[in-house]
Scaffold this motif. Structure first.
Motif, PDB file in Angstrom:
ATOM      1  N   GLU A 549      53.765  45.111  31.477  1.00 39.15           N
ATOM      2  CA  GLU A 549      53.370  46.483  31.774  1.00 39.15           C
ATOM      3  C   GLU A 549      51.924  46.529  32.241  1.00 39.15           C
ATOM      4  N   GLN A 550      51.709  47.266  33.312  1.00 36.28           N
ATOM      5  CA  GLN A 550      50.347  47.428  33.816  1.00 36.28           C
ATOM      6  C   GLN A 550      49.469  48.151  32.792  1.00 36.28           C
ATOM      7  N   VAL A 551      48.221  47.690  32.685  1.00 38.15           N
ATOM      8  CA  VAL A 551      47.210  48.341  31.857  1.00 38.15           C
ATOM      9  C   VAL A 551      46.030  48.706  32.745  1.00 38.15           C
ATOM     10  N   ARG A 552      45.633  49.963  32.688  1.00 38.85           N
ATOM     11  CA  ARG A 552      44.503  50.435  33.496  1.00 38.85           C
ATOM     12  C   ARG A 552      43.212  50.342  32.682  1.00 38.85           C
ATOM     13  N   VAL A 553      42.152  49.857  33.344  1.00 37.41           N
ATOM     14  CA  VAL A 553      40.810  49.860  32.771  1.00 37.41           C
ATOM     15  C   VAL A 553      40.000  50.888  33.543  1.00 37.41           C
ATOM     16  N   VAL A 554      39.469  51.878  32.838  1.00 41.17           N
ATOM     17  CA  VAL A 554      38.759  52.985  33.486  1.00 41.17           C
ATOM     18  C   VAL A 554      37.386  53.167  32.846  1.00 41.17           C
ATOM     19  N   ASP A 555      36.504  53.882  33.575  1.00 41.55           N
ATOM     20  CA  ASP A 555      35.215  54.223  32.980  1.00 41.55           C
ATOM     21  C   ASP A 555      35.373  55.464  32.105  1.00 41.55           C
ATOM     22  N   MET A 556      34.289  55.931  31.527  1.00 46.28           N
ATOM     23  CA  MET A 556      34.364  57.035  30.574  1.00 46.28           C
ATOM     24  C   MET A 556      34.762  58.352  31.242  1.00 46.28           C
ATOM     25  N   GLU A 557      34.616  58.424  32.583  1.00 45.05           N
ATOM     26  CA  GLU A 557      35.043  59.618  33.316  1.00 45.05           C
ATOM     27  C   GLU A 557      36.487  59.507  33.794  1.00 45.05           C
ATOM     28  N   GLY A 558      37.117  58.369  33.505  1.00 41.42           N
ATOM     29  CA  GLY A 558      38.504  58.190  33.904  1.00 41.42           C
ATOM     30  C   GLY A 558      38.691  57.558  35.260  1.00 41.42           C
ATOM     31  N   GLN A 559      37.596  57.156  35.925  1.00 40.32           N
ATOM     32  CA  GLN A 559      37.707  56.510  37.235  1.00 40.32           C
ATOM     33  C   GLN A 559      38.184  55.066  37.070  1.00 40.32           C
ATOM     34  N   LEU A 560      39.150  54.683  37.890  1.00 43.18           N
ATOM     35  CA  LEU A 560      39.758  53.359  37.770  1.00 43.18           C
ATOM     36  C   LEU A 560      38.767  52.248  38.101  1.00 43.18           C
ATOM     37  N   LYS A 561      38.703  51.247  37.215  1.00 43.21           N
ATOM     38  CA  LYS A 561      37.900  50.049  37.459  1.00 43.21           C
ATOM     39  C   LYS A 561      38.800  48.885  37.877  1.00 43.21           C
ATOM     40  N   VAL A 562      39.902  48.699  37.172  1.00 45.21           N
ATOM     41  CA  VAL A 562      40.843  47.637  37.524  1.00 45.21           C
ATOM     42  C   VAL A 562      42.189  47.950  36.875  1.00 45.21           C
ATOM     43  N   VAL A 563      43.258  47.557  37.542  1.00 47.35           N
ATOM     44  CA  VAL A 563      44.587  47.641  36.959  1.00 47.35           C
ATOM     45  C   VAL A 563      45.205  46.250  37.052  1.00 47.35           C
ATOM     46  N   TYR A 564      45.853  45.847  35.962  1.00 45.62           N
ATOM     47  CA  TYR A 564      46.495  44.530  35.937  1.00 45.62           C
ATOM     48  C   TYR A 564      47.904  44.681  35.363  1.00 45.62           C
ATOM     49  N   PRO A 565      48.898  43.980  35.987  1.00 51.55           N
ATOM     50  CA  PRO A 565      48.772  43.187  37.211  1.00 51.55           C
ATOM     51  C   PRO A 565      48.864  44.061  38.458  1.00 51.55           C
ATOM     52  N   SER A 566      47.981  43.790  39.432  1.00 47.58           N
ATOM     53  CA  SER A 566      48.071  44.441  40.733  1.00 47.58           C
ATOM     54  C   SER A 566      49.028  43.635  41.604  1.00 47.58           C
ATOM     55  N   LYS A 567      49.178  44.045  42.855  1.00 46.79           N
ATOM     56  CA  LYS A 567      50.093  43.335  43.745  1.00 46.79           C
ATOM     57  C   LYS A 567      49.628  41.915  44.046  1.00 46.79           C
ATOM     58  N   THR A 568      48.330  41.677  43.897  1.00 49.74           N
ATOM     59  CA  THR A 568      47.802  40.342  44.182  1.00 49.74           C
ATOM     60  C   THR A 568      47.766  39.441  42.957  1.00 49.74           C
ATOM     61  N   ASP A 569      48.125  39.985  41.785  1.00 46.56           N
ATOM     62  CA  ASP A 569      48.147  39.183  40.558  1.00 46.56           C
ATOM     63  C   ASP A 569      49.549  38.622  40.328  1.00 46.56           C
ATOM     64  N   LEU A 570      49.642  37.650  39.429  1.00 46.13           N
ATOM     65  CA  LEU A 570      50.922  36.998  39.116  1.00 46.13           C
ATOM     66  C   LEU A 570      51.597  36.469  40.384  1.00 46.13           C
ATOM     67  N   ASP A 571      50.777  35.945  41.295  1.00 47.55           N
ATOM     68  CA  ASP A 571      51.295  35.406  42.561  1.00 47.55           C
ATOM     69  C   ASP A 571      51.372  33.894  42.426  1.00 47.55           C
ATOM     70  N   PHE A 572      52.468  33.408  41.850  1.00 42.60           N
ATOM     71  CA  PHE A 572      52.584  32.004  41.506  1.00 42.60           C
ATOM     72  C   PHE A 572      53.187  31.205  42.659  1.00 42.60           C
ATOM     73  N   SER A 573      52.706  29.978  42.811  1.00 44.26           N
ATOM     74  CA  SER A 573      53.292  29.082  43.800  1.00 44.26           C
ATOM     75  C   SER A 573      54.491  28.332  43.225  1.00 44.26           C
ATOM     76  N   ALA A 574      54.639  28.324  41.895  1.00 40.96           N
ATOM     77  CA  ALA A 574      55.737  27.595  41.265  1.00 40.96           C
ATOM     78  C   ALA A 574      57.082  28.193  41.678  1.00 40.96           C
ATOM     79  N   SER A 575      58.013  27.326  42.046  1.00 40.76           N
ATOM     80  CA  SER A 575      59.307  27.793  42.551  1.00 40.76           C
ATOM     81  C   SER A 575      60.246  28.232  41.437  1.00 40.76           C
ATOM     82  N   HIS A 576      59.911  27.936  40.173  1.00 39.73           N
ATOM     83  CA  HIS A 576      60.831  28.255  39.090  1.00 39.73           C
ATOM     84  C   HIS A 576      60.579  29.624  38.468  1.00 39.73           C
TER      85      HIS A 576
END
Length: 581
Positions: A549-576
């Motif tokens: 499940e994605q978890v959002r990290v925000v500042d105290m005003e609620g502005q997004l700092k990072v969300v994980y996993p984004s579309k570029t995360d969990l991009d594995f080269s392993a074929s299995h």
């Protein structure tokens, strides 16, 4: 009066020498006066501690140069952190050669140039042959040394954000110059041009050139084979469609736009010739196969792993982490994720899971100096969470296996236990948790993660709370990775942790009959799963799939700092492994 100031004692150095310490941090209000008395340099006695692996001197407005003798006196140094001082305008003499150095942080100083004789180290032979991370952000650099690639040929992360750079040296982008460089951050500079030769950075994953003076993005950028995340916001591009895309579109869309030649869709194949276009096509097809997007018939379904990503928009109760400003100067980077579906009650599954986490701390996290992992039982957590920093005397936590204690008392207890352990074992150094305790020396505030009930559930890099500890009955986990170095390090380590969890879960469920397994099996699980002949008659067990499940990290005003996993995360080269988004 001057003579007495020069001879002022350095109790930290005496203690480090007496206890044969591997880590040393010099900071605090009294440091300025002592460094000023030493002529704006570090005291020569510091360079008589050859066992040092980690040295940090931060927040000293009197420190203008490290001083001679560093390279000769500290040959085993792995990490050198000299941030928020007054180093500059150059570095004289050169820092290197430092043959074991992996992390160099010179951020927040007054450096204007790093020419030969006033720079990082010699190019021939390489002065920093093992350097992986170089942070030069927040200085006044107008140019980078052309021989940096030869000085640090194994560089993986380069951060030059917030300088006055007008261009990158052409030598950076020569074929094979920086074969391992995966993260290049150069936001908030004066860059006017990006060379098409950047395509020669074969390992580049993350590129941040936001808030510069670029008018064009070379189409060759799309040829970087591993590029996953780019940021060109704040540049006035001639191609207005592209300028709009960099502010709103995903990296994949931008690279696809560049791949076909930018505005007008002019064919890259016509410009480069059919042979080169065919080569690109084959490379893209091979990459799809490696990512599990094609060629599924080549991998046995019995050995395939599945991760399903649940986006915030699909989740009725997403977990959020708020970040307070107090943590910025202590340990600013955090990434979180929720993983559901782990089976830890069979045999030694939980023991293997914890052993695997320990090994990640030892290796990828560089004994927790680069980053720290914390795993929690999700059922014991009430969100939203707050990532903040508190004075050591105000921070209270119930550590694993202990009673509630103030952070300053816990650190003192652990230091005493470490020393007693060393004496009993008659060793010159200590292991495990105690190796990085001294990284907190002199910190005015300690980082912590607090739940909605006000309980501290994590005190990185020291311990988790007993309240949220993992048990055999745990199936849903909250994972956190924190770092003082970079956000990308947090993401890379989180990727690896989740992959290992998926591999262990599959292995556990495929071997239910084996009630007792050794700790070393955690290392060979991946090899078993990658072997397409393993358990060929087994049917795919959907219960082995994990949900992330994605978890959002925000500042105290609620502005997004990072969300994980984004579309570029969990991009594995392993074929299995297949990630379902």
């Amino acid at each position: 009066m001057a003579a007495s100031a020069v001879s002022e004692p350095w109790p930290e150095l005496e203690l480090a020498e007496r206890e044969r310490r591997r880590e040393l941090l010099l900071t605090g209000p009294g440091l300025d006066e002592r460094v000023r008395a030493a002529g704006g340099r570090l005291p020569p006695r510091l360079f008589t501690l050859p066992l040092l692996h980690y040295l940090e001197v931060s927040g000293c407005g009197s420190l203008r140069e490290p001083g001679p003798g560093l390279a000769q006196g500290l040959p085993q140094l792995h990490s050198l952190v000299l941030r928020r001082n007054a180093l500059g305008p150059g570095l004289s003499p050169e820092l290197g050669p430092l043959p074991a150095l992996r992390v160099l942080d010179l951020s927040g100083n007054a450096l204007e140039m790093l020419p030969p004789g006033q720079g990082l180290g010699p190019a021939e032979p390489p002065g920093l042959p093992q350097l992986q991370s170089l942070n030069l952000s927040g200085n006044r650099l107008r140019e980078l040394p052309a021989d940096l690639a030869r000085c640090a040929p194994r560089l993986q992360t380069l951060n030059v954000t917030g300088n006055c750079l007008g261009a990158f040296p052409a030598e950076f982008f020569q074929p094979g110059a920086l074969p391992l460089l995966s993260e290049l951050a150069a936001a908030d500079n004066c860059l006017q041009e990006l060379s098409p030769d950047i395509a020669h950075l074969a390992s580049l994953k993350t590129l941040d050139l936001s808030n510069n003076q670029l008018s064009e993005i070379p189409v060759e950028l799309a040829d970087c084979p591993k590029l996953k995340e780019i940021n060109f916001r704040g540049n006035k591009l001639k191609d207005k469609r592209l300028e709009k895309m960099v502010g709103s579109c995903q990296t994949r869309s931008i690279l696809e736009y560049l791949r076909v030649g930018g505005r007008g869709g002019r064919s890259r194949g016509k410009a480069d010739g059919p042979e080169k276009e065919e080569s690109r096509k084959k490379r893209r097809e091979r990459k799809k196969r490696e990512n599990g997007e094609g060629g599924e018939e080549e991998v046995e379904e019995a050995s395939r792993l599945f991760l399903r990503v649940l986006h915030v928009a699909e989740n009725p109760t997403p977990l959020t982490v708020k970040v307070s400003p107090e943590v910025k100067d202590v340990r600013p980077f955090i990434v979180g994720a929720v993983v559901r579906g782990m089976d830890l009650h069979i045999g030694n599954a939980i023991k293997r899971f914890l052993t695997s986490q320990t090994k990640l701390h030892e290796d990828l996290c560089e004994k927790r100096t680069a980053a720290t992992i914390a795993t929690h039982d999700l059922k014991a957590i009430k969100g939203p969470l707050l990532y903040t920093a508190r004075p050591p005397q105000d921070l209270k936590i119930v550590p694993l296996g202990r009673k509630e204690v103030k952070a300053k008392d816990l650190v003192r207890q652990l230091q005493m236990e470490a020393e007693e352990h060393r004496k009993q074992k008659k060793r010159q150094n200590v292991s495990g948790l105690h190796r990085y305790l001294h990284l907190l020396d002199g910190k005015e505030n300690y980082p912590c993660l607090v739940d909605a009930d006000g309980d501290v559930i994590s005190f990185p890099p020291i311990t988790n709370s007993d309240k949220t500890k993992i048990k055999k009955t745990t199936s849903d986990l909250f994972l956190e990775v924190t770092s003082a170095m970079s956000l990308q390090i947090c993401k890379d380590i989180m990727d690896t942790l989740i992959l290992k969890m998926a591999e262990m879960n599959k292995y556990t469920l495929n071997n239910k009959e084996e009630g007792s397994l050794s700790d070393t099996e955690a290392d060979v699980i991946s090899a078993h799963l990658s072997d397409s002949k393993m358990n060929p008659t087994a049917e795919r067990d959907s219960s082995s799939s994990l949900v992330v499940e994605q978890v959002r990290v925000v500042d105290m005003e609620g502005q997004l700092k990072v969300v994980y996993p984004s579309k570029t995360d969990l991009d594995f080269s392993a074929s299995h492994i297949t990630v379902l988004r």
